[in-house]
Design a protein around this motif. Structure first.
Motif, mmCIF file in Angstrom:
data_model
loop_
_atom_site.group_PDB
_atom_site.id
_atom_site.type_symbol
_atom_site.label_atom_id
_atom_site.label_comp_id
_atom_site.label_asym_id
_atom_site.label_seq_id
_atom_site.Cartn_x
_atom_site.Cartn_y
_atom_site.Cartn_z
ATOM 1 N N ALA A 228 -11.659 -8.640 -7.741
ATOM 2 C CA ALA A 228 -10.538 -9.543 -7.977
ATOM 3 C C ALA A 228 -9.955 -9.900 -6.620
ATOM 4 C CB ALA A 228 -9.480 -8.886 -8.865
ATOM 5 N N GLU A 229 -9.464 -11.138 -6.482
ATOM 6 C CA GLU A 229 -8.976 -11.624 -5.196
ATOM 7 C C GLU A 229 -7.540 -12.110 -5.340
ATOM 8 O OE1 GLU A 229 -11.504 -14.177 -2.427
ATOM 9 O OE2 GLU A 229 -10.128 -15.661 -3.267
ATOM 10 N N VAL A 230 -6.687 -11.759 -4.374
ATOM 11 C CA VAL A 230 -5.285 -12.168 -4.373
ATOM 12 C C VAL A 230 -4.989 -12.861 -3.045
ATOM 13 C CG1 VAL A 230 -2.884 -11.430 -4.535
ATOM 14 C CG2 VAL A 230 -4.643 -10.206 -5.832
ATOM 15 N N ILE A 231 -4.390 -14.068 -3.110
ATOM 16 C CA ILE A 231 -4.013 -14.816 -1.915
ATOM 17 C C ILE A 231 -2.529 -15.153 -2.018
ATOM 18 C CG2 ILE A 231 -4.377 -16.903 -0.547
ATOM 19 C CD1 ILE A 231 -7.190 -17.049 -1.761
ATOM 20 N N VAL A 232 -1.756 -14.857 -0.976
ATOM 21 C CA VAL A 232 -0.313 -15.098 -0.988
ATOM 22 C C VAL A 232 0.008 -16.319 -0.123
ATOM 23 C CG1 VAL A 232 1.967 -14.147 -0.466
ATOM 24 C CG2 VAL A 232 0.146 -12.650 -1.315
ATOM 25 N N THR A 233 0.806 -17.241 -0.660
ATOM 26 C CA THR A 233 1.240 -18.419 0.102
ATOM 27 C C THR A 233 2.731 -18.400 0.402
ATOM 28 O OG1 THR A 233 1.567 -19.710 -1.940
ATOM 29 C CG2 THR A 233 -0.600 -19.847 -0.886
ATOM 30 N N GLU A 234 3.520 -17.695 -0.395
ATOM 31 C CA GLU A 234 4.961 -17.583 -0.159
ATOM 32 C C GLU A 234 5.439 -16.203 -0.578
ATOM 33 O OE1 GLU A 234 7.283 -20.636 -2.001
ATOM 34 O OE2 GLU A 234 5.853 -22.206 -1.537
ATOM 35 N N GLY A 235 6.506 -15.705 0.100
ATOM 36 C CA GLY A 235 7.129 -14.452 -0.311
ATOM 37 C C GLY A 235 6.246 -13.243 -0.066
ATOM 38 N N LYS A 236 6.378 -12.249 -0.930
ATOM 39 C CA LYS A 236 5.634 -11.004 -0.799
ATOM 40 C C LYS A 236 5.228 -10.522 -2.185
ATOM 41 C CE LYS A 236 7.207 -7.807 2.010
ATOM 42 N NZ LYS A 236 8.028 -6.703 2.572
ATOM 43 N N VAL A 237 4.043 -9.939 -2.283
ATOM 44 C CA VAL A 237 3.597 -9.362 -3.549
ATOM 45 C C VAL A 237 3.121 -7.939 -3.313
ATOM 46 C CG1 VAL A 237 2.870 -11.620 -4.434
ATOM 47 C CG2 VAL A 237 1.175 -10.116 -3.377
ATOM 48 N N ARG A 238 3.171 -7.163 -4.375
ATOM 49 C CA ARG A 238 2.668 -5.787 -4.328
ATOM 50 C C ARG A 238 1.400 -5.706 -5.160
ATOM 51 N NH1 ARG A 238 6.652 -2.884 -6.780
ATOM 52 N NH2 ARG A 238 5.511 -2.635 -8.733
ATOM 53 N N VAL A 239 0.357 -5.123 -4.586
ATOM 54 C CA VAL A 239 -0.908 -4.974 -5.287
ATOM 55 C C VAL A 239 -1.138 -3.496 -5.570
ATOM 56 C CG1 VAL A 239 -3.402 -5.332 -5.224
ATOM 57 C CG2 VAL A 239 -1.868 -6.990 -4.132
ATOM 58 N N ASN A 240 -1.246 -3.157 -6.834
ATOM 59 C CA ASN A 240 -1.617 -1.812 -7.265
ATOM 60 C C ASN A 240 -3.043 -1.875 -7.775
ATOM 61 O OD1 ASN A 240 1.549 -1.956 -7.830
ATOM 62 N ND2 ASN A 240 0.981 0.175 -7.443
ATOM 63 N N SER A 241 -3.949 -1.275 -7.030
ATOM 64 C CA SER A 241 -5.357 -1.363 -7.378
ATOM 65 C C SER A 241 -5.943 0.010 -7.642
ATOM 66 C CB SER A 241 -6.141 -2.051 -6.244
ATOM 67 O OG SER A 241 -7.522 -2.009 -6.493
ATOM 68 N N SER A 242 -6.885 0.060 -8.569
ATOM 69 C CA SER A 242 -7.586 1.311 -8.837
ATOM 70 C C SER A 242 -8.466 1.704 -7.650
ATOM 71 C CB SER A 242 -8.449 1.160 -10.093
ATOM 72 O OG SER A 242 -9.342 0.069 -9.960
ATOM 73 N N LYS A 243 -8.632 0.760 -6.693
ATOM 74 C CA LYS A 243 -9.458 1.026 -5.508
ATOM 75 C C LYS A 243 -8.635 1.588 -4.349
ATOM 76 C CE LYS A 243 -12.773 -0.861 -7.808
ATOM 77 N NZ LYS A 243 -11.943 -1.375 -8.926
ATOM 78 N N GLY A 244 -7.326 1.749 -4.535
ATOM 79 C CA GLY A 244 -6.486 2.276 -3.461
ATOM 80 C C GLY A 244 -5.457 3.245 -4.011
ATOM 81 N N GLU A 245 -5.139 4.284 -3.227
ATOM 82 C CA GLU A 245 -4.202 5.300 -3.695
ATOM 83 C C GLU A 245 -2.762 4.818 -3.643
ATOM 84 O OE1 GLU A 245 -4.814 8.832 -1.487
ATOM 85 O OE2 GLU A 245 -6.881 9.131 -2.174
ATOM 86 N N LEU A 246 -2.421 3.993 -2.650
ATOM 87 C CA LEU A 246 -1.051 3.532 -2.471
ATOM 88 C C LEU A 246 -0.949 2.038 -2.746
ATOM 89 C CD1 LEU A 246 -0.215 5.418 0.858
ATOM 90 C CD2 LEU A 246 0.403 6.099 -1.481
ATOM 91 N N PRO A 247 0.242 1.564 -3.158
ATOM 92 C CA PRO A 247 0.437 0.117 -3.334
ATOM 93 C C PRO A 247 0.250 -0.608 -2.003
ATOM 94 C CG PRO A 247 2.217 1.359 -4.355
ATOM 95 C CD PRO A 247 1.445 2.330 -3.514
ATOM 96 N N LEU A 248 -0.211 -1.830 -2.075
ATOM 97 C CA LEU A 248 -0.414 -2.651 -0.898
ATOM 98 C C LEU A 248 0.516 -3.850 -0.970
ATOM 99 C CD1 LEU A 248 -2.163 -3.384 1.623
ATOM 100 C CD2 LEU A 248 -3.622 -4.679 0.056
ATOM 101 N N TYR A 249 1.213 -4.162 0.127
ATOM 102 C CA TYR A 249 2.125 -5.300 0.150
ATOM 103 C C TYR A 249 1.503 -6.425 0.980
ATOM 104 C CZ TYR A 249 5.569 -2.201 -1.911
ATOM 105 O OH TYR A 249 6.219 -1.348 -2.763
ATOM 106 N N LEU A 250 1.438 -7.603 0.382
ATOM 107 C CA LEU A 250 0.835 -8.764 1.045
ATOM 108 C C LEU A 250 1.898 -9.808 1.340
ATOM 109 C CD1 LEU A 250 -2.364 -9.324 -1.156
ATOM 110 C CD2 LEU A 250 -2.180 -8.010 0.974
ATOM 111 N N VAL A 251 1.743 -10.487 2.471
ATOM 112 C CA VAL A 251 2.643 -11.567 2.865
ATOM 113 C C VAL A 251 1.802 -12.828 3.058
ATOM 114 C CG1 VAL A 251 4.303 -10.006 3.926
ATOM 115 C CG2 VAL A 251 2.416 -10.931 5.296
ATOM 116 N N PRO A 252 2.455 -13.992 3.245
ATOM 117 C CA PRO A 252 1.698 -15.239 3.402
ATOM 118 C C PRO A 252 0.630 -15.161 4.485
ATOM 119 C CG PRO A 252 4.004 -15.743 3.072
ATOM 120 C CD PRO A 252 3.911 -14.249 3.204
ATOM 121 N N GLY A 253 -0.532 -15.726 4.180
ATOM 122 C CA GLY A 253 -1.644 -15.700 5.107
ATOM 123 C C GLY A 253 -2.578 -14.534 4.908
ATOM 124 N N GLN A 254 -2.226 -13.625 3.992
ATOM 125 C CA GLN A 254 -3.072 -12.479 3.737
ATOM 126 C C GLN A 254 -3.811 -12.632 2.404
ATOM 127 O OE1 GLN A 254 -0.366 -9.061 4.085
ATOM 128 N NE2 GLN A 254 -1.248 -8.649 6.101
#
Length: 353
Positions: A228-254
């Motif tokens: 699954a792919e997530v692209i951020v264009t504005e603001g910030k999002v939190r990604v909780n994935s079964s592939k990672g132990e900790l939440p991941l925070y993404l900002v624009p351009g990531q």
């Protein structure tokens, strides 16, 4: 499916593509004299210049030389009063002109590709029979193959669904929940700190309060792989994935890609290019013909099959718009020597004779 190439096209089309780029950046008096001589040398030159511009949706570029052009067969005549793509993003127009100019470099050409929508695809998103969305209600939104549609949710968030996508929406007193069942969706989320906006794809979750981002689950469902792919264009999002132990925070351009074994993050994602489908286009930047065909398959019920393995690695760059499969086949034949033949629901690609 029969494609018809322009007569004596190679040298004339290369010259026409070069003239389009020159006219767009501003043709000087000396260049205009050379252009006039070229146009006067053969009616085919003017016809090819118009057809090339039309093929790339750049007829407006020819406005400065409209009096010299054979525009009788063009449905929308060129005139000084025609607006110059008023609603077109500047990055996209620049890409179009650069793509046309690149026609002069031969096999490394940037091309304009077009895809036919599924005949039965409608412009309206199919929804559940429950009617207006209320608290606790579920509502389903989906698009057909070749269809791109926009819907406004009950909270004011605007959602755009790419081809062959489906999602289920449920608003409760405490949360706005979206389950992406398949495809790719772009979310422009209305801010509401009391109700997080949560998009679920399998075991992965993307959470936002007020932001804009896309989630692509097409690889996950089409290839039976956990991607699954997530692209951020504005603001910030939190990604909780079964592939990672900790939440991941993404900002624009990531961009984050949840693969089979890990959650991978790119810090320099070109969101305008990756999300060009929102404007009805898809952009390629040197992908192989195999990768291009794989993406194009998403937008048509017909399936492509490469018959000659030597064609699979041909590099393709540029953009295509949804709406015209014949034009795609014409470009592949004219610029890459890739012939096409439709057999049933398949398009067979082979080397042109």
């Amino acid at each position: 499916m029969k494609t018809v190439p322009f007569p004596n096209q190679d040298e004339i089309e290369e010259r026409a593509a070069s003239w389009i780029a020159i006219i767009d950046r501003g043709i000087n008096s000396d260049e205009q004299k050379v252009l006039e001589a070229w146009l006067e040398a053969s009616p085919l030159h003017g016809d090819t210049l118009v057809k090339c511009a039309s093929m790339w949706d750049l007829l407006d570029v020819l406005q400065p030389i409209a009096k010299l052009m054979p525009i009788d067969e063009i449905e929308t005549p060129i005139s000084s009063n025609t607006p110059k793509a008023a609603n077109e993003p500047s990055w996209f127009r620049s890409l179009k002109v650069a793509s046309v100019a690149a026609l002069i470099v031969g096999a490394g050409v940037f091309v304009s590709l077009s895809i036919s929508p599924r005949p039965e695809a409608s412009s309206t998103i199919a929804t559940a029979e429950s009617g207006a969305l209320n608290e606790e209600d579920l509502q389903t939104y989906k698009t057909a193959v070749g269809e791109i549609s926009t819907v406004t949710l009950a909270d004011g968030s605007v959602v755009k669904l790419n081809t062959d996508s489906e999602m289920v929406v449920q608003f409760t007193h405490s949360q706005r929940s979206i389950e992406l069942l398949q495809g790719e969706v772009y979310f422009d989320v209305t801010k509401d700190a009391t109700k997080p906006f949560v998009v679920s794809v399998g075991n992965d979750q993307v959470t936002a309060i007020g932001t804009a981002f896309s989630v692509d689950a097409s690889e996950l469902l089409n290839d039976q792989r956990s991607v699954a792919e997530v692209i951020v264009t504005e603001g910030k999002v939190r990604v909780n994935s079964s592939k990672g132990e900790l939440p991941l925070y993404l900002v624009p351009g990531q961009k984050a890609v949840a693969g089979d074994d890990a959650l991978l993050v790119s810090a320099d994602a070109d969101s305008e290019t990756l999300l060009a489908w929102r404007e009805g286009f898809v952009v390629f930047e040197g992908e192989s013909l195999t990768q291009v065909i794989r993406e194009i398959d998403r937008y048509t019920p017909l399936k492509f099959r490469i018959m000659d393995k030597d064609l699979a690695s041909i590099s393709v760059g540029g953009f295509f718009k949804t709406g015209d499969l014949d034009q795609l086949l014409l470009v592949l034949e004219n610029n890459f020597g890739v012939a096409s033949k439709q057999v049933g629901n398949e398009i067979l690609l082979s080397k042109a004779n």
